[in-house]
Each structure stands twice: as C-alpha cells, then as structure tokens.
Design an enzyme around this catalytic site. Sequence first.
Site, mmCIF file in Angstrom:
data_model
loop_
_atom_site.group_PDB
_atom_site.id
_atom_site.type_symbol
_atom_site.label_atom_id
_atom_site.label_comp_id
_atom_site.label_asym_id
_atom_site.label_seq_id
_atom_site.Cartn_x
_atom_site.Cartn_y
_atom_site.Cartn_z
ATOM 1 C CE LYS A 28 3.058 -2.958 7.806
ATOM 2 N NZ LYS A 28 4.055 -2.216 6.997
ATOM 3 C CB ALA A 47 -0.916 0.009 1.221
ATOM 4 C CE1 TYR A 48 2.593 1.551 4.639
ATOM 5 C CE2 TYR A 48 4.833 0.747 4.742
ATOM 6 C CZ TYR A 48 3.614 0.965 5.347
ATOM 7 O OH TYR A 48 3.435 0.600 6.670
ATOM 8 C CD GLN A 49 3.260 7.403 -1.476
ATOM 9 O OE1 GLN A 49 2.322 7.306 -0.704
ATOM 10 N NE2 GLN A 49 3.338 8.381 -2.354
#
Length: 273
Positions: free
Chosen positions: A88, A60-62
């Site tokens: 994750k 989900a990070y960027q």
Amino acid sequence: MQYTKLGKSDLTVSHICMGCMGFGDAGRGQHSWTLDEEHSREIIRRGLELGINFFDTAIAYQSGTSEQYLGRALRDFTKRDEVVVATKFLPRTPEEINQGVTGQQHIVRMLDKSLQNLGMDYVDLYIYHMWDHQTPLYDILEGLSTVVKAGKALYIGISNCFAWQLAKANALAEKEGFPRFISIQGHYNLLSREEEREMAPYCAEENITMTPYSALAGGRLSKRPCETSRRLEEDRYAKLKYDGTAKQDGEIVRRVVELAERRGVSMTEISLA
C-alpha cells in the site's frame, strides 16, 4: 486451504490472507509490539506450508521493514509466481505538497521504494491505503494507471474508504479509461460490522473482493478474557478502536469462546468463519 479469484482479476488467492502489519523493526515505526525478522520468517514459512499464497503489507508498516522482511522470506521460501503480494501507499506529505510533487509522481515514487524494499519487479495488488483529501482523485487514478501500464502493479485496490467513495472512484476510472479498484480493505470483524450496511452489498453487486483488516480485532477475538499478549497491552491504536465498547464487546467475545469450546476449535476459527 480454499482458494478463490480476487475480484475481477485473474489472481487466485487463498481465502486466508496473511496480514504483515505485525512484522517489522519495532524500533522503526508506530508499533512497539511487532515481530523481529527471525520470528516473522517462521510465521511466513508456516503460512506457505499451510497453503497461504496471499500476503498483504505496506510501506507504512514499521518504515518499510515489514516489506523487507516479507520480500526476503518469500525469496528464500517460494517462487515469485506462486504468491500474490499486496502492498500500500500513503497520501502525499505536507512537504511533498509544498515542493509541488504531484499525486502521479508520488505514487510512482512510493511504489518504486516498495519494490526496492520487497526486492521485486512488481506487486500483484497495489492498494490506496487511505483517502488523500489533499490530492485530486483524478491524479490518484492516473498515477495508479501509470504503474499498471508500466507493469509494476498488476491490479489496484483501496483501503479505509466509504462505499460512496469507492463507487465514485470506480465510476471516474471507467469514464477515463483507468484501471478500477478490484478490492477493498476495510475495518470489519465481529466487533465492527458497519461494512455490512453498504460496503458488502455494493461489493457483492460489483464483484469487488472484501479483504478485511483487523479480522480478529487486534487479538480480542482470538484470546479469552483472562489471556493477554504484548500487542493487547501496547497497541494504542487498537485501544482507541475497542476500549470504548469493551463492555458490550465482551458479550460477543464470550459467545466466541462458548462456540469454540463446543466445536472443539480455536477462537480464531470461529471469529473468521
């Protein structure tokens, strides 16, 4: 650097884990303040030099660019078996639910994409990022069991849950013969101490490692009130968490400043200690 075992696993990790939410293409995600690849690599390299061997990222990070930056840096600066990498997965999307994609299929797909981003064959720790209320817990656990059996993830962890949810999940996993969660990544710092009420005692009893996120409250516990940063100015998620209690929190921040000056160390060292 000090090291410890991660929960009931055989993974040896540095007490300081490098969270990678601040790395990634600022134009491809929810955060406008993230660091580009060049600066991310500098921080990762310095962390390795200081003995950090534990790195935490997420798809989900960027839009996966954090995973990509981390994977390329680790490939250039160290050996795969000398670091512990966690990532994750997100809950199923409404589109996936409408298409009939099961929780098991979703987890396999997401991990395959993360491994592609990282340029790795496996991750050491695969983390259930946030509770998926639209997917049965059994399906989540069975999907995680599938990727562990395939060797794509060595162990599993969980994030953003209550102590009762973690206890319920591990009880079901034990009953069904699935892998159990060995770590919990919750919101915990000097300004947010709810985890001490139930999660911390439960984890101590069960030998589940706590790997807190936002350990510096988005920078509020590492900077004096007169200092600022791009993240402090632009991180709207952190503002939602902390602006409402800024006045009360200010007393804690001032105490951190006082102790740091007295001890001759950084605010970060006081806050993490």
